[in-house]
Each structure stands twice: as C-alpha cells, then as structure tokens.
Design an enzyme around this catalytic site. Structure first.
Site, PDB file in Angstrom:
ATOM      1  N   GLY A   1       0.847  -1.183   0.000  1.00  0.00           N
ATOM      2  CA  GLY A   1       0.000   0.000   0.000  1.00  0.00           C
ATOM      3  C   GLY A   1       0.884   1.234   0.000  1.00  0.00           C
ATOM      4  N   TYR A   2       0.310   2.333  -0.439  1.00  0.00           N
ATOM      5  CA  TYR A   2       1.072   3.569  -0.584  1.00  0.00           C
ATOM      6  C   TYR A   2       0.502   4.627   0.337  1.00  0.00           C
ATOM      7  CZ  TYR A   2       2.973   1.040  -4.444  1.00  0.00           C
ATOM      8  OH  TYR A   2       3.596   0.078  -5.186  1.00  0.00           O
ATOM      9  N   LEU A   3       1.384   5.229   1.141  1.00  0.00           N
ATOM     10  CA  LEU A   3       0.971   6.306   2.029  1.00  0.00           C
ATOM     11  C   LEU A   3       0.744   7.565   1.206  1.00  0.00           C
ATOM     12  CD1 LEU A   3       3.482   5.656   4.939  1.00  0.00           C
ATOM     13  CD2 LEU A   3       1.021   5.205   4.934  1.00  0.00           C
TER      14      LEU A   3
END
Length: 154
Positions: A36-38
């Site tokens: 996942g990407y912040l």
C-alpha cells in the site's frame, strides 16, 4: 543493508506487460505480496508485507525518479509499525503473487495481481547497458515493454 537498517541503491530494471501467466521452466512457489502507498504529493512511501512460506517480512520503501534507473531506499519495519500505518493506505493498495524465475544470469520477477486483471514481468539489471534477452518461456505471453510508463508503476 546498512547498520541503520536502511538500504539505498540505484535500481535498474525493465518492466513488461504480459497477456497471461507464462508457463514456467520448472515448479516455482510464489511469494504473496500486499503493498500500500501512504498519501504524499512529493514523496510516496510504500508499505509491503511479503509472505514466503512461513516467513513474513515487512518493509518501507521510497523510490525516486522515473524510467530505467531509479533511486530506491528501503528498510525493514516492525509488524506493529506496519499495522499502525497500513490503514492510511486504504484505496491505494495492490495484492499479488510474485514468481522469481532465474534465467541466463538474471532473475525475472513475474507479478500476477490478485486484485485486478494484470500480469507484469520485470528484470533488475546490473548496469544500464545490459542487453535484455527475452526468455523463451516469456515470449509467447509478452505484450510489450512498459518501463517508465506511469500506468505500470505500482
């Protein structure tokens, strides 16, 4: 990896879009990857959990640049930190099975996405001038090279 746990290097890789999952030259067990990407406008940090048999690993990664050669900074992280940060990636996640296939002195990574209809192959290269020869097992399903295309950057 350095003493601080941070590993930084220039990553040189080519990426290819595939029409289907290739037939492997031998039996290969996949690694399950959730990433996942912040949120971020300038710096986008990736969180990754990999499950390889009974071994679970957690990493934080920042990549810089576009195209064939990019800066990659990566460090391991504790499961507790991953669990705190993971909810922040909601809506910006991918799930895939990764197959690592050695061929001709290089290792090809084939990602079969389990949350969308997508199969990608990438190969990390030792130098910019390294000539890539498409393996015979990959040729029948190769659509085209997508290195540097924004749509195929995770």
């Amino acid at each position: 990896m350095s003493e601080s746990g941070l590993d930084g290097h220039i990553e040189i890789e080519r990426k290819y879009l595939l029409r289907a999952v290739p037939v492997w030259p031998s039996v290969i067990a996949p690694v399950t990857i959730e990433q996942g990407y912040l949120p971020g406008r300038v710096i986008v940090e990736r969180l990754r959990r990999t499950v390889d048999g009974d071994v679970v690993r957690y990493h934080r990664t920042v990549k810089g640049g576009r195209g064939l050669a990019r800066l990659e900074l990566e460090e391991t992280c504790e499961p507790a930190l991953f669990d705190v940060l993971w909810p922040l990636t909601q809506g910006r996640r991918v799930h895939k099975q990764r197959y690592r296939v050695p061929d001709g002195g290089l290792v090809w990574e084939v990602d079969v996405f389990t949350d969308r209809s997508l199969v990608l192959a990438e190969v990390e290269l030792p130098a910019l001038e390294t000539v890539v020869t498409i393996p015979a097992w990959l040729s029948p399903v190769l659509e085209r090279e997508v290195t540097g295309e924004p749509a195929y950057v995770n």
